[in-house]
Design a protein around this motif. Structure first.
Motif, PDB file in Angstrom:
ATOM      1  N   VAL A   1       1.064  -1.336   0.209  1.00 28.44           N
ATOM      2  CA  VAL A   1       0.245   0.072  -0.170  1.00 28.44           C
ATOM      3  C   VAL A   1       1.241   1.135  -0.010  1.00 28.44           C
ATOM      4  N   MET A   2       2.077   1.586   0.674  1.00 29.91           N
ATOM      5  CA  MET A   2       2.547   2.482   0.512  1.00 29.91           C
ATOM      6  C   MET A   2       3.677   2.479  -0.208  1.00 29.91           C
ATOM      7  N   SER A   3       3.811   1.355  -1.109  1.00 27.27           N
ATOM      8  CA  SER A   3       5.174   1.580  -2.629  1.00 27.27           C
ATOM      9  C   SER A   3       3.659   1.776  -3.627  1.00 27.27           C
ATOM     10  N   THR A   4       2.813   2.112  -3.499  1.00 25.23           N
ATOM     11  CA  THR A   4       1.763   2.537  -4.026  1.00 25.23           C
ATOM     12  C   THR A   4       1.723   3.846  -3.962  1.00 25.23           C
ATOM     13  N   LEU A   5       1.302   4.269  -3.094  1.00 25.44           N
ATOM     14  CA  LEU A   5       1.359   5.283  -2.278  1.00 25.44           C
ATOM     15  C   LEU A   5       1.759   6.628  -2.622  1.00 25.44           C
ATOM     16  N   ALA A   6       3.342   5.851  -2.527  1.00 24.00           N
ATOM     17  CA  ALA A   6       4.853   6.675  -2.839  1.00 24.00           C
ATOM     18  C   ALA A   6       4.690   6.945  -4.514  1.00 24.00           C
ATOM     19  N   MET A   7       5.063   5.580  -4.945  1.00 26.79           N
ATOM     20  CA  MET A   7       4.183   5.672  -6.674  1.00 26.79           C
ATOM     21  C   MET A   7       3.406   7.362  -6.863  1.00 26.79           C
TER      22      MET A   7
ATOM     23  N   MET B   1       5.358  13.591  -7.179  1.00 26.88           N
ATOM     24  CA  MET B   1       5.516  15.270  -7.097  1.00 26.88           C
ATOM     25  C   MET B   1       6.305  15.940  -5.344  1.00 26.88           C
ATOM     26  N   ILE B   2       6.723  14.965  -5.003  1.00 29.26           N
ATOM     27  CA  ILE B   2       8.068  16.182  -4.218  1.00 29.26           C
ATOM     28  C   ILE B   2       8.845  15.779  -4.766  1.00 29.26           C
ATOM     29  N   ALA B   3       9.896  15.427  -5.935  1.00 33.26           N
ATOM     30  CA  ALA B   3      10.402  15.235  -6.365  1.00 33.26           C
ATOM     31  C   ALA B   3       9.935  16.892  -6.828  1.00 33.26           C
TER      32      ALA B   3
ATOM     33  N   GLN C   1      18.128  13.518 -10.737  1.00 35.78           N
ATOM     34  CA  GLN C   1      18.304  12.928  -9.120  1.00 35.78           C
ATOM     35  C   GLN C   1      16.959  12.966  -8.963  1.00 35.78           C
ATOM     36  N   THR C   2      15.669  12.580  -9.734  1.00 36.88           N
ATOM     37  CA  THR C   2      15.027  12.275  -9.718  1.00 36.88           C
ATOM     38  C   THR C   2      15.010  10.424  -9.430  1.00 36.88           C
ATOM     39  N   GLY C   3      15.509  10.811 -10.590  1.00 39.68           N
ATOM     40  CA  GLY C   3      15.329   8.963 -10.756  1.00 39.68           C
ATOM     41  C   GLY C   3      16.060   8.695 -10.088  1.00 39.68           C
ATOM     42  N   ILE C   4      17.159   8.856  -9.473  1.00 43.55           N
ATOM     43  CA  ILE C   4      18.030   8.237  -7.623  1.00 43.55           C
ATOM     44  C   ILE C   4      17.580   8.032  -6.960  1.00 43.55           C
ATOM     45  N   PHE C   5      16.072   9.585  -6.576  1.00 41.35           N
ATOM     46  CA  PHE C   5      15.554   9.473  -5.684  1.00 41.35           C
ATOM     47  C   PHE C   5      13.585   8.012  -6.025  1.00 41.35           C
ATOM     48  N   LEU C   6      14.032   7.999  -6.114  1.00 39.90           N
ATOM     49  CA  LEU C   6      12.938   7.204  -6.620  1.00 39.90           C
ATOM     50  C   LEU C   6      13.371   5.747  -7.078  1.00 39.90           C
ATOM     51  N   GLY C   7      13.955   5.055  -7.211  1.00 35.95           N
ATOM     52  CA  GLY C   7      14.596   4.261  -7.484  1.00 35.95           C
ATOM     53  C   GLY C   7      15.460   3.874  -5.908  1.00 35.95           C
ATOM     54  N   ALA C   8      16.000   5.013  -5.343  1.00 34.15           N
ATOM     55  CA  ALA C   8      16.648   4.152  -3.491  1.00 34.15           C
ATOM     56  C   ALA C   8      15.237   4.028  -3.203  1.00 34.15           C
ATOM     57  N   THR C   9      14.208   5.106  -2.878  1.00 25.64           N
ATOM     58  CA  THR C   9      13.462   4.739  -2.364  1.00 25.64           C
ATOM     59  C   THR C   9      11.761   4.179  -2.125  1.00 25.64           C
ATOM     60  N   ILE C  10      11.156   4.182  -2.997  1.00 22.77           N
ATOM     61  CA  ILE C  10      10.138   3.073  -3.513  1.00 22.77           C
ATOM     62  C   ILE C  10      10.201   1.786  -3.229  1.00 22.77           C
ATOM     63  N   HIS C  11       9.476   1.147  -2.512  1.00 24.81           N
ATOM     64  CA  HIS C  11       9.591  -0.170  -1.664  1.00 24.81           C
ATOM     65  C   HIS C  11      10.173  -1.198  -2.994  1.00 24.81           C
ATOM     66  N   ASP C  12       9.064  -1.306  -4.103  1.00 28.20           N
ATOM     67  CA  ASP C  12       8.772  -2.693  -4.987  1.00 28.20           C
ATOM     68  C   ASP C  12       8.907  -2.148  -6.473  1.00 28.20           C
ATOM     69  N   VAL C  13       9.574  -2.816  -6.816  1.00 29.32           N
ATOM     70  CA  VAL C  13      10.106  -2.809  -8.403  1.00 29.32           C
ATOM     71  C   VAL C  13       8.991  -2.334  -9.776  1.00 29.32           C
ATOM     72  N   ALA C  14       7.780  -2.589  -9.657  1.00 29.22           N
ATOM     73  CA  ALA C  14       6.288  -2.455 -10.601  1.00 29.22           C
ATOM     74  C   ALA C  14       6.690  -0.539 -10.120  1.00 29.22           C
ATOM     75  N   GLN C  15       6.641   0.013  -8.798  1.00 27.48           N
ATOM     76  CA  GLN C  15       5.791   0.914  -8.930  1.00 27.48           C
ATOM     77  C   GLN C  15       7.508   2.066  -8.756  1.00 27.48           C
TER      78      GLN C  15
ATOM     79  N   GLU D   1       9.850   3.538   9.336  1.00 33.57           N
ATOM     80  CA  GLU D   1      10.849   3.390   8.228  1.00 33.57           C
ATOM     81  C   GLU D   1      10.944   4.216   6.819  1.00 33.57           C
ATOM     82  N   THR D   2       9.923   4.054   6.382  1.00 32.76           N
ATOM     83  CA  THR D   2       9.613   4.818   4.771  1.00 32.76           C
ATOM     84  C   THR D   2      10.164   6.580   4.786  1.00 32.76           C
ATOM     85  N   LEU D   3       9.473   7.098   5.930  1.00 26.45           N
ATOM     86  CA  LEU D   3       9.708   8.032   6.302  1.00 26.45           C
ATOM     87  C   LEU D   3      11.763   8.424   6.234  1.00 26.45           C
ATOM     88  N   PHE D   4      12.264   7.903   7.198  1.00 26.71           N
ATOM     89  CA  PHE D   4      13.881   7.841   7.161  1.00 26.71           C
ATOM     90  C   PHE D   4      14.185   7.315   5.800  1.00 26.71           C
TER      91      PHE D   4
END
Length: 336
Positions: free
Chosen positions: A162-168, A173-175, A184-198, A320-323
């Motif tokens: 659920v959190m990964s879907t919200l993060a997607m 938008m945060i970036a 930078q956005t590519g690094i941010f998204l790849g390094a923080t979102i939980h699941d590969v598909a998202q 943990e996600t916010l950290f």
């Protein structure tokens, strides 16, 4: 010689077939309505929880939640390539890897303040840090088995998905709001979102280049899975020894077989010894194995049991996600 095999096949087939059917239904919902397949698998599985108590289907469901799971995790090695790792700059690579281990360490440090066990903190922290549901299932497979093991895994997978879907939806938008460049956005998204598909969904919603980079960064995190599971296994063995073997769960093996298989497959893929056709097939098999396994885990989980996990577990995963998000943004700021 064939008689025992035939008997074992008859014993596990009904439950394994039911888990497979639930996985197919989950994939159908994902393909036609855009719902996360892993989330659908576990929710549909919970709806059929009574089958895990049925003598004809219980053995197969149990087998799917353990053996099929490990096969799926081992086959994840086809996603890893040394070329992908070396293509990144040293700073980006260091930041991505540091994000994994620092987040897990943070989870273990704060878990007790949320009233959660070492095992749950490791399970949730590894899921957030590495690759969501896949990491959760891999880590759960080396944790000592307890009566609430399946409940904790189901709860973690649902929260993470659920959190990964919200993060997607929210992270691009945060970036944009922070004025991050496409790189930078590519690094941010790849390094923080939980699941590969998202990660893929979020990255390519920005641009093709951002999507490519986000996917590569995500695969670097996935490559940490074998090392983290190995470390967890060693830590749990040490903990079991210190407790004098009083733990109710089984002592984890020194080096789980599926981790060895994961590392071997990743090595073969890095050496370009796996043909493209075979790699694509292994990728598909891995996805279906994991989907079937998580459906089986759901079938072994009761809703009353999930409700007992408590809000503190959700708070821990959110923290943990916010950290992780804050750590990666801070690293990007320092990198300029």
């Amino acid at each position: 010689m064939l008689t025992p095999l035939k008997t074992e096949t008859r014993r596990i087939f009904p439950g394994l077939a039911m888990a497979g059917l639930v996985a197919m239904a989950a994939q159908f919902l994902s393909d036609h309505y855009g719902a996360p397949a892993m989330l659908m698998a576990i929710l549909l599985g919970i709806a059929f929880q009574f089958l895990s108590e049925e003598p004809r289907t219980a053995p197969g469901i149990g087998m799917a939640s353990r053996s099929i799971l490990r096969i799926g995790v081992a086959l994840l090695g086809v996603r890893i390539s040394l070329d992908v790792v070396l293509a990144l700059g040293a700073q980006t690579l260091l930041l991505t890897i540091a994000g994994v281990f620092v987040t897990i360490g943070f989870a273990l440090a704060i878990g007790r303040f949320f009233g959660r066990s070492f095992g749950f903190a490791l399970l949730s922290g590894g899921s957030v840090a590495i690759c969501g549901a896949s990491a959760a299932m891999a880590i759960a497979s080396v944790l000592p088995r307890r009566t609430d093991s399946d409940r904790d895994l189901s709860f973690t997978v649902m929260c993470i998905t659920v959190m990964s879907t919200l993060a997607m939806i929210v992270y691009p938008m945060i970036a944009g709001g922070l004025g991050l460049t496409g790189h930078q956005t590519g690094i941010f998204l790849g390094a923080t979102i939980h699941d590969v598909a998202q990660v893929v969904g979020a990255g390519y919603s920005v641009s093709e280049d951002t999507g490519d980079l986000a996917t590569v960064i995500k695969l670097i995190r996935v490559s940490m899975l074998g090392l983290v599971v190995l470390g967890a296994s060693l830590a749990l063995r040490r903990q079991s020894s210190q407790e004098g073997g009083k733990d109710s769960g089984k002592r984890p093996p020194l080096l789980p077989g599926f981790v060895i298989a994961f590392l071997i497959i990743a090595g073969l893929n890095s050496a370009h010894l796996i043909p493209d056709t075979l790699r694509d097939l292994a990728n598909v098999l891995s996805r279906w194995a994991l989907l079937t396994a998580i459906a089986a885990v759901g079938m072994r989980t009761s809703i009353p049991g999930l409700l007992k996990v408590g809000g503190s577990a959700i708070a821990l995963i959110v923290t943990e996600t916010l950290f992780l998000m804050g750590f990666i943004l801070g690293g990007l700021y320092l990198m300029g």
